[in-house]
Scaffold this active site. Sequence first.
Site, PDB file in Angstrom:
ATOM      1  CG  HIS A 135      -1.934   0.936   1.384  1.00  0.00           C
ATOM      2  ND1 HIS A 135      -1.737   2.212   1.851  1.00  0.00           N
ATOM      3  CD2 HIS A 135      -3.253   0.837   1.091  1.00  0.00           C
ATOM      4  CE1 HIS A 135      -2.901   2.854   1.857  1.00  0.00           C
ATOM      5  NE2 HIS A 135      -3.837   2.043   1.395  1.00  0.00           N
ATOM      6  CG  ASP A 213       0.279  -2.646   6.086  1.00  0.00           C
ATOM      7  OD1 ASP A 213      -0.709  -2.761   6.843  1.00  0.00           O
ATOM      8  OD2 ASP A 213       0.260  -1.981   5.042  1.00  0.00           O
ATOM      9  CD  GLN A 216      -7.186  -4.421   3.944  1.00  0.00           C
ATOM     10  OE1 GLN A 216      -8.181  -5.066   4.291  1.00  0.00           O
ATOM     11  NE2 GLN A 216      -7.267  -3.169   3.537  1.00  0.00           N
TER      12      GLN A 216
HETATM   13  C1  LIG Z   1      -2.617  -2.939   3.328  1.00  0.00           C
HETATM   14  C2  LIG Z   1      -2.907  -1.574   3.892  1.00  0.00           C
HETATM   15  N1  LIG Z   1      -1.940  -0.906   4.539  1.00  0.00           N
HETATM   16  C3  LIG Z   1      -2.148   0.301   5.067  1.00  0.00           C
HETATM   17  C4  LIG Z   1      -3.363   0.945   4.970  1.00  0.00           C
HETATM   18  C5  LIG Z   1      -3.520   2.316   5.550  1.00  0.00           C
HETATM   19  O1  LIG Z   1      -4.378   2.323   6.636  1.00  0.00           O
HETATM   20  P1  LIG Z   1      -4.858   3.691   7.284  1.00  0.00           P
HETATM   21  O2  LIG Z   1      -5.386   4.520   6.161  1.00  0.00           O
HETATM   22  O3  LIG Z   1      -5.917   3.274   8.241  1.00  0.00           O
HETATM   23  O4  LIG Z   1      -3.684   4.307   7.937  1.00  0.00           O
HETATM   24  C6  LIG Z   1      -4.401   0.287   4.317  1.00  0.00           C
HETATM   25  C7  LIG Z   1      -5.715   0.947   4.189  1.00  0.00           C
HETATM   26  O5  LIG Z   1      -6.237   1.195   3.132  1.00  0.00           O
HETATM   27  C8  LIG Z   1      -4.164  -0.991   3.756  1.00  0.00           C
HETATM   28  O6  LIG Z   1      -5.126  -1.646   3.099  1.00  0.00           O
END
Ligand SMILES: Cc1ncc(COP(=O)(O)O)c(C=O)c1O
Lengths: 420, 148
Positions: A135, A213, A216
């Site tokens: 992401h 991370d 998900q």
């Molecule tokens: C795999 C992954 N990492 C990180 C994030 C970022 O999360 P947040 O926007 O809650 O900080 C997301 C959210 O879309 C995600 O799907």
Amino acid sequence: MSLASPIQEPKKSAIDWRSLRDDFPALHQIVHGHPLIYFDNAATTQKPRFVIEALRSFYERDNANVHRGVHELSNRASAAYEAARARAAQFIRAKSADEIVFTRGTTEAINLVAQSWGPKNLRPGDRILLTEMEHHSNIVPWQLLAERVGAQLIFLPISDDKGLLDLNRLDEWLTPQVKILAITHISNSLGTVNPVAELCRRARRIGAVTLIDAAQSAGHCPLDVQEIGCDFLAFSGHKMCGPTGIGVLYGRHELLEAMPPYQGGGDMISTVDFHRSTWNRVPHKFEAGTPHISGAVGLHAAMDYLDRIGRKNIAQRDHELAAYAYERLSRLSGLRLFGPHVGRAGLVSFLAADVHAHDLVTVADQRGIALRGGHHCNQPLMKQLGVEATARASFYFYNLEEEIDRFVDALREIQKFFSR
Amino acid sequence: MFDDLHDLYQQMILDHSRSPRNFRKMEGANRRADGRNPLCGDQITLYLFMEGDVVKDISFQGSGCAISKASASLLTDALKGKSRQEVKRLFDQVHELVTTGKTGGDDVGKLAVFAGVHKFPARVKCAILPWHALIAAIEGKVEPVSTE
Ligand SMILES: Cc1ncc(COP(=O)(O)O)c(C=O)c1O
């Protein structure tokens, strides 16, 4: 079930999933004349009444600032905030509550590590190993860091069209210059479940630090940081039935101890004079200013709610729904499906021939179906797949097979609509 | 089926998105601008050949949703022979059209097919993307423009 391996083949689960829908007020509404089908759970999940009530009750009875007052309400608020921390530690099987830092979410947690751990530990020429399915929030903070310290980003490739990492070539990438491996547990655009324990074990052999991370995965399967063997792990409350604006950074105690503060302000200090200050102990060193107290309380309730259902059960339900959707979608003509064929997490990314994802999502919305269309904050991955965007249906335990049926029917109509 | 959507996806829009007009790179263009919609990955490049103040030729390339592609295609059809002043006036009218559904003037012609866009707030930026690129090209800006 082992965390490290892809989720096992499903047995039909015994829980009455349909009745759990009653816990979620937002699911029961009409959108554009149709009952809402909420398939955008990878972006954020809906909230159960149990969590909404916890927030309300906090604001109606216990609201005060934390760690500052000596009065009754402040004591209650502080206790509730720290109880949430202890609960989060237990939720991911951290050794101690001191290893839990509250953040705004996954993004802030990763930025915290990049900005605080990064400059002290990286030298020019060092490498940061990511994967091609990260992401943006697990790419951009590292780009900023790399620029600052003269390090280099490298990306573990996806081996094939099934969206799995190429682990056979892992050793080529895990060179001694690699100082940190930061990887997603579950891909938000492919649904791939990465073997994080194996990856961490291999990274540890060359002395690299590891960050997972778990945005998900935290609300979708059991997590055990000791079994995974990671140094850091990040997740967001809002993707697991909790409120927005609250998330967790787990860090191994000795790493957190050695890291400088991330932001300065109240609560994170122990003494301040005009020219220098000394830091509070971890984890408070990383929590400057008034924290999101009600958020922590809501997250606590969310963790309790999920564990009452059982995260193993949720993982299995995710898998059932995704397998059902995948099976039904693969029988439609003119559809391209992305990600692994088996062992996928609860989402399906796809493209319909001659219908742009953005148009598809607009039309589905008119049928009350909430999908996501776009690059899902994975622009480099989209480029790699040779597409601009995909449409994505992401499920949670409260979704039903009959919703998937309605969605598949709508897709057929959409294909017809755009070929007129 | 999908009654409300026929407003948005009028036949002319579908036709132009499937077979866009002036869809080519222009050798010898003297203005150029990129338009990007980072959220959905829409991406177009607009080429202009201007003689003095007048648009002599205009073309585009790129990829995107039906709305942004049709908007670019119809835009190129509408602008040949127009002066900088006229282009800016048309931009204002199209902007009003896609945000309110009303036309502030009678110049819009065929572009009136985009009136339905205003009922879909999330899609306004798709329709307006090529227009932002156009204004940037006319003003001679070189950086990519973005609708985010
Ligand atoms: C795999 C992954 N990492 C990180 C994030 C970022 O999360 P947040 O926007 O809650 O900080 C997301 C959210 O879309 C995600 O799907």
